[in-house]
Design a protein around this motif. Sequence first.
Motif, PDB file in Angstrom:
ATOM      1  N   GLU A   1      20.064  10.543  -4.515  1.00 23.88           N
ATOM      2  CA  GLU A   1      18.692  10.804  -4.928  1.00 23.88           C
ATOM      3  C   GLU A   1      17.761   9.841  -5.108  1.00 23.88           C
ATOM      4  O   GLU A   1      17.994   8.652  -5.131  1.00 23.88           O
ATOM      5  CB  GLU A   1      18.588  11.238  -6.640  1.00 23.88           C
ATOM      6  N   CYS A   2      16.426  10.194  -4.309  1.00 24.98           N
ATOM      7  CA  CYS A   2      15.297   9.157  -4.119  1.00 24.98           C
ATOM      8  C   CYS A   2      14.809   8.947  -5.387  1.00 24.98           C
ATOM      9  O   CYS A   2      14.225   9.742  -6.129  1.00 24.98           O
ATOM     10  CB  CYS A   2      14.438   9.678  -3.126  1.00 24.98           C
ATOM     11  N   ARG A   3      14.750   7.542  -5.900  1.00 22.51           N
ATOM     12  CA  ARG A   3      14.037   7.126  -7.126  1.00 22.51           C
ATOM     13  C   ARG A   3      12.807   7.357  -7.118  1.00 22.51           C
ATOM     14  O   ARG A   3      12.280   7.618  -8.314  1.00 22.51           O
ATOM     15  CB  ARG A   3      14.445   5.737  -7.599  1.00 22.51           C
ATOM     16  N   THR A   4      12.202   7.058  -5.989  1.00 19.15           N
ATOM     17  CA  THR A   4      10.577   7.037  -5.895  1.00 19.15           C
ATOM     18  C   THR A   4      10.118   8.505  -6.069  1.00 19.15           C
ATOM     19  O   THR A   4       9.244   8.721  -7.002  1.00 19.15           O
ATOM     20  CB  THR A   4      10.142   6.758  -4.576  1.00 19.15           C
ATOM     21  N   CYS A   5      10.896   9.236  -5.656  1.00 26.25           N
ATOM     22  CA  CYS A   5      10.526  10.849  -5.942  1.00 26.25           C
ATOM     23  C   CYS A   5      10.770  11.249  -7.328  1.00 26.25           C
ATOM     24  O   CYS A   5      10.082  12.063  -7.724  1.00 26.25           O
ATOM     25  CB  CYS A   5      11.151  11.772  -4.816  1.00 26.25           C
ATOM     26  N   ALA A   6      11.900  10.792  -7.839  1.00 27.41           N
ATOM     27  CA  ALA A   6      12.361  11.205  -9.077  1.00 27.41           C
ATOM     28  C   ALA A   6      11.378  10.708 -10.051  1.00 27.41           C
ATOM     29  O   ALA A   6      10.712  11.376 -10.832  1.00 27.41           O
ATOM     30  CB  ALA A   6      13.713  10.728  -9.547  1.00 27.41           C
TER      31      ALA A   6
ATOM     32  N   HIS B   1      16.384   8.686   5.373  1.00 26.64           N
ATOM     33  CA  HIS B   1      15.341   8.831   4.438  1.00 26.64           C
ATOM     34  C   HIS B   1      15.413  10.058   3.542  1.00 26.64           C
ATOM     35  O   HIS B   1      15.870  11.054   4.297  1.00 26.64           O
ATOM     36  CB  HIS B   1      14.077   8.673   5.044  1.00 26.64           C
ATOM     37  N   CYS B   2      14.680  10.221   2.512  1.00 24.31           N
ATOM     38  CA  CYS B   2      14.437  11.461   1.868  1.00 24.31           C
ATOM     39  C   CYS B   2      13.600  12.237   2.362  1.00 24.31           C
ATOM     40  O   CYS B   2      12.714  11.724   3.290  1.00 24.31           O
ATOM     41  CB  CYS B   2      14.083  11.214   0.136  1.00 24.31           C
ATOM     42  N   LYS B   3      13.365  13.492   1.995  1.00 22.56           N
ATOM     43  CA  LYS B   3      12.477  14.365   2.697  1.00 22.56           C
ATOM     44  C   LYS B   3      10.855  13.873   2.593  1.00 22.56           C
ATOM     45  O   LYS B   3      10.019  14.420   3.332  1.00 22.56           O
ATOM     46  CB  LYS B   3      12.489  15.981   2.173  1.00 22.56           C
ATOM     47  N   HIS B   4      10.576  12.875   1.691  1.00 21.74           N
ATOM     48  CA  HIS B   4       9.247  12.577   1.733  1.00 21.74           C
ATOM     49  C   HIS B   4       9.129  11.138   2.341  1.00 21.74           C
ATOM     50  O   HIS B   4       8.101  10.480   2.361  1.00 21.74           O
ATOM     51  CB  HIS B   4       8.734  12.392   0.007  1.00 21.74           C
ATOM     52  N   GLY B   5      10.201  10.736   2.969  1.00 21.09           N
ATOM     53  CA  GLY B   5      10.111   9.615   4.021  1.00 21.09           C
ATOM     54  C   GLY B   5      10.382   8.214   3.259  1.00 21.09           C
ATOM     55  O   GLY B   5      10.129   7.211   3.701  1.00 21.09           O
ATOM     56  N   HIS B   6      10.839   8.279   1.982  1.00 21.26           N
ATOM     57  CA  HIS B   6      11.285   7.030   1.274  1.00 21.26           C
ATOM     58  C   HIS B   6      12.881   6.884   1.711  1.00 21.26           C
ATOM     59  O   HIS B   6      13.706   7.368   1.883  1.00 21.26           O
ATOM     60  CB  HIS B   6      11.477   7.218  -0.360  1.00 21.26           C
ATOM     61  N   GLU B   7      12.890   5.522   2.386  1.00 21.53           N
ATOM     62  CA  GLU B   7      14.277   5.038   2.722  1.00 21.53           C
ATOM     63  C   GLU B   7      15.143   4.908   1.578  1.00 21.53           C
ATOM     64  O   GLU B   7      15.053   4.741   0.432  1.00 21.53           O
ATOM     65  CB  GLU B   7      14.064   3.711   3.392  1.00 21.53           C
TER      66      GLU B   7
HETATM   67 ZN   LIG Z   1      11.492  10.061  -1.885  1.00 18.20          ZN
END
Ligand SMILES: [Zn+2]
Length: 151
Positions: free
Chosen positions: A125-130, A104-110
């Motif tokens: 790279e987490c797309r949700t965070c980007a 998971h990314c540091k914001h908890g997105h898988e």
């Molecule tokens: Zn994320």
Amino acid sequence: MAFGNPLVPDRIWARLRHTPDGCWEWTAHLNYKGYGKVSLHGACKSVHRVMYQLLVGPIPDGLDLDHLCRNRACGNPDHLEPVPKRTNILRGQGLAAKNARKTHCKHGHEFTTENTRITPIGHRECRTCAKAHARASHERHMARMAAGRTP
Ligand SMILES: [Zn+2]
Ligand SMILES: [Zn+2]
């Protein structure tokens, strides 16, 4: 994003060519790496960074712009995505290795196939965070414009 947007000076538009695949290709000076260069306020700037800053907003700290279209002369902000700086990755070998084991990314997105983007340097790279980053910087930009100041 519209070609010819008034936020960008005419002299810049005059040197961009709208290609059939949607790129805004710089027709003037390119540096040895193939990036477009323009002089602005007395300094030599990368065209794609100038375009992103004028049309989207500030480039988030620690991030570089990556060309999704692989055309380094392209200044279309729709083709640009902020990615972690190469220097940061090289500096933090241990950290990068640790990140590679994370699910998971540091914001908890898988890190699923859909939500993961592999950068050109092999970093996940987490797309949700980007997307959230891009939206936040756009909102900051719009707020500044509303306050009557130019970037
Ligand atoms: Zn994320
Ligand atoms: Zn492009």
